[in-house]
Design a protein around this motif. Structure first.
Motif, short mmCIF file in Angstrom:
data_model
loop_
_atom_site.label_atom_id
_atom_site.label_comp_id
_atom_site.label_asym_id
_atom_site.label_seq_id
_atom_site.Cartn_x
_atom_site.Cartn_y
_atom_site.Cartn_z
N LEU A 1 0.82 -1.21 0.00
CA LEU A 1 0.00 0.00 0.00
C LEU A 1 0.86 1.26 0.00
N GLU A 2 2.00 1.18 0.67
CA GLU A 2 2.89 2.35 0.74
C GLU A 2 3.36 2.76 -0.65
N GLN A 3 3.39 1.82 -1.57
CA GLN A 3 3.85 2.12 -2.92
C GLN A 3 2.78 2.72 -3.80
N ILE A 4 1.50 2.46 -3.49
CA ILE A 4 0.46 2.82 -4.45
C ILE A 4 -0.46 3.93 -3.99
N THR A 5 -0.42 4.31 -2.71
CA THR A 5 -1.30 5.39 -2.26
C THR A 5 -0.66 6.21 -1.15
N PRO A 6 -0.76 7.54 -1.21
CA PRO A 6 -0.22 8.37 -0.13
C PRO A 6 -1.01 8.23 1.16
N SER B 1 15.39 -8.13 -3.31
CA SER B 1 14.96 -7.29 -4.44
C SER B 1 13.48 -7.43 -4.74
N MET B 2 12.66 -7.54 -3.67
CA MET B 2 11.23 -7.70 -3.86
C MET B 2 10.42 -6.60 -3.17
N LEU B 3 11.10 -5.63 -2.57
CA LEU B 3 10.37 -4.62 -1.81
C LEU B 3 9.61 -3.69 -2.74
N GLN B 4 10.25 -3.24 -3.82
CA GLN B 4 9.60 -2.34 -4.77
C GLN B 4 9.11 -3.15 -5.96
N THR B 5 7.84 -3.04 -6.22
CA THR B 5 7.25 -3.78 -7.34
C THR B 5 7.47 -3.07 -8.66
N SER C 1 1.00 12.10 -11.35
CA SER C 1 -0.16 12.07 -10.46
C SER C 1 0.29 12.17 -9.02
N SER C 2 -0.67 12.38 -8.12
CA SER C 2 -0.33 12.54 -6.70
C SER C 2 0.37 11.30 -6.17
N CYS C 3 -0.06 10.13 -6.62
CA CYS C 3 0.57 8.89 -6.15
C CYS C 3 2.01 8.81 -6.60
N LYS D 1 7.36 8.53 -5.79
CA LYS D 1 8.57 8.61 -6.60
C LYS D 1 9.07 7.23 -7.01
N ARG D 2 8.15 6.42 -7.54
CA ARG D 2 8.50 5.07 -7.97
C ARG D 2 8.75 5.05 -9.47
N LYS D 3 9.74 4.30 -9.87
CA LYS D 3 10.02 4.14 -11.29
C LYS D 3 9.02 3.17 -11.89
#
Length: 327
Positions: free
Chosen positions: A217-222, A257-261, A270-272, A277-279
């Protein structure tokens, strides 16, 4: 529990809350943590390392036999439960592991997909005889008093994820080419990998599931923290345990190497995507896990999930959870 969980489209939040309450009650009755003692020099007993190697072998073995994630999770639980009762020499851990894997398959899988004992031994490339497997299987079942129907972290993952899709139907809208089943497949891969670390599996199954979900969830929504706090209240997970579990799962997933999808967001800037700041990269998934989860969500039949919206309904249902758990 102990039977494959079926969460289908059209299931409502009330029923999911009842399933969660019943699973929490069963976890309370069943779960015991396996702690591996430390040696005098402060290092973890080698049994923990050998246990992790055996579980990693099970995960690898499943790429050949293609059993469900529920089966793999139950196999890991049976291994840990047996280690709690019996001091197993490391040279026998693989034999214990393949037997627990086989017991889990016979408990949860359809008969037609379960190999014979001989085919299992041959397919695993494990140097043992059929009679040795059968003898060890009998030992394990007797030690566990034939009680092999446990609620696992995968069971909680399915329930919690379904609740998220009910209460936050817009959660995946900002992601490119993402469906509930694909998202659950990503979470499942990470959770199964976490089961290969004995330090992580000292936490309750529900705590581990919520921890893995919280990282995602931390990766996809503020707004991930407020959602996690509501799910924490719903699952009766205390803050201290969740924080410690998040630290360990975060470190483990990062090391593997699985923390960031690498989610791909629909709207650049977008705000997310600004907040996180995900690649943006393509998500690589395990086809077997994804196909099984597609069937779980009935997406092959084009049925849309019926979803209620927002956190207000969630808070109302939380109030009923204690009574459900006590039933």
């Amino acid at each position: 529990m102990g039977v494959r969980m079926k969460i289908h489209s059209g299931i409502d939040a009330k029923h999911l809350m009842r399933m969660l309450g019943e699973s929490l009650q069963k976890e309370k009755e069943q779960w015991k943590s396996v702690f591996h003692k430390k040696n005098g020099d402060g290092h973890m007993d080698s049994l923990g390392q050998h246990r992790d190697e055996a579980i990693s072998w099970i995960l690898c073995l499943n790429t050949k036999f293609h059993f469900t994630p529920e089966t793999v999770a139950l196999a890991v639980y049976l291994v840990d439960r047996f280690l709690l009762l019996v001091k197993v020499p490391s040279k026998y851990l693989r034999c214990v592991s393949i037997c627990c894997y086989y017991i889990a398959a016979k408990t949860l899988e359809e008969d037609e997909v379960i190999p014979s004992t001989g085919d299992l031994v041959k397919g695993s490339d494990y140097e043992c005889s059929v009679s040795e497997i059968l003898r060890m299987e009998a030992v394990i079942l007797n030690k566990l008093s034939w009680n092999i129907k446990y609620v696992t972290a995968i069971d909680f993952l399915h329930i919690i994820h379904s609740l998220l899709m009910c209460y936050y139907p817009q959660l995946l809208n900002g992601l490119s080419n993402m469906t509930p089943s694909k998202h659950l497949a990503i979470l499942t891969q990470k959770l199964l990998k976490c089961l290969s670390d004995h330090q992580i599996t000292t936490f309750r199954p529900v705590t581990l599931s919520l921890s893995v979900i919280s990282h995602e969830l931390e990766q996809i929504t503020p707004n991930w923290l407020s959602i996690v706090m509501m799910m924490q209240q719903m699952t009766e997970v205390d803050s201290g345990s969740l924080i410690r579990c998040r630290e360990q799962t975060g470190r483990f997933l990062a090391e593997n190497s699985m923390l960031q999808t690498g989610y791909s967001f629909l709207r650049h800037g977008s705000s997310c995507s600004k907040a996180l700041k995900r690649k943006a990269e393509e998500v690589e998934e395990d086809d077997d896990i994804y196909e099984g989860i597609k069937r779980l969500y009935n997406e092959d039949f084009g049925i849309e999930m019926r979803m209620s919206c927002g956190s207000e309904g969630m808070y109302q249902d939380i109030d009923q959870l204690s009574a459900v758990s006590a039933m």
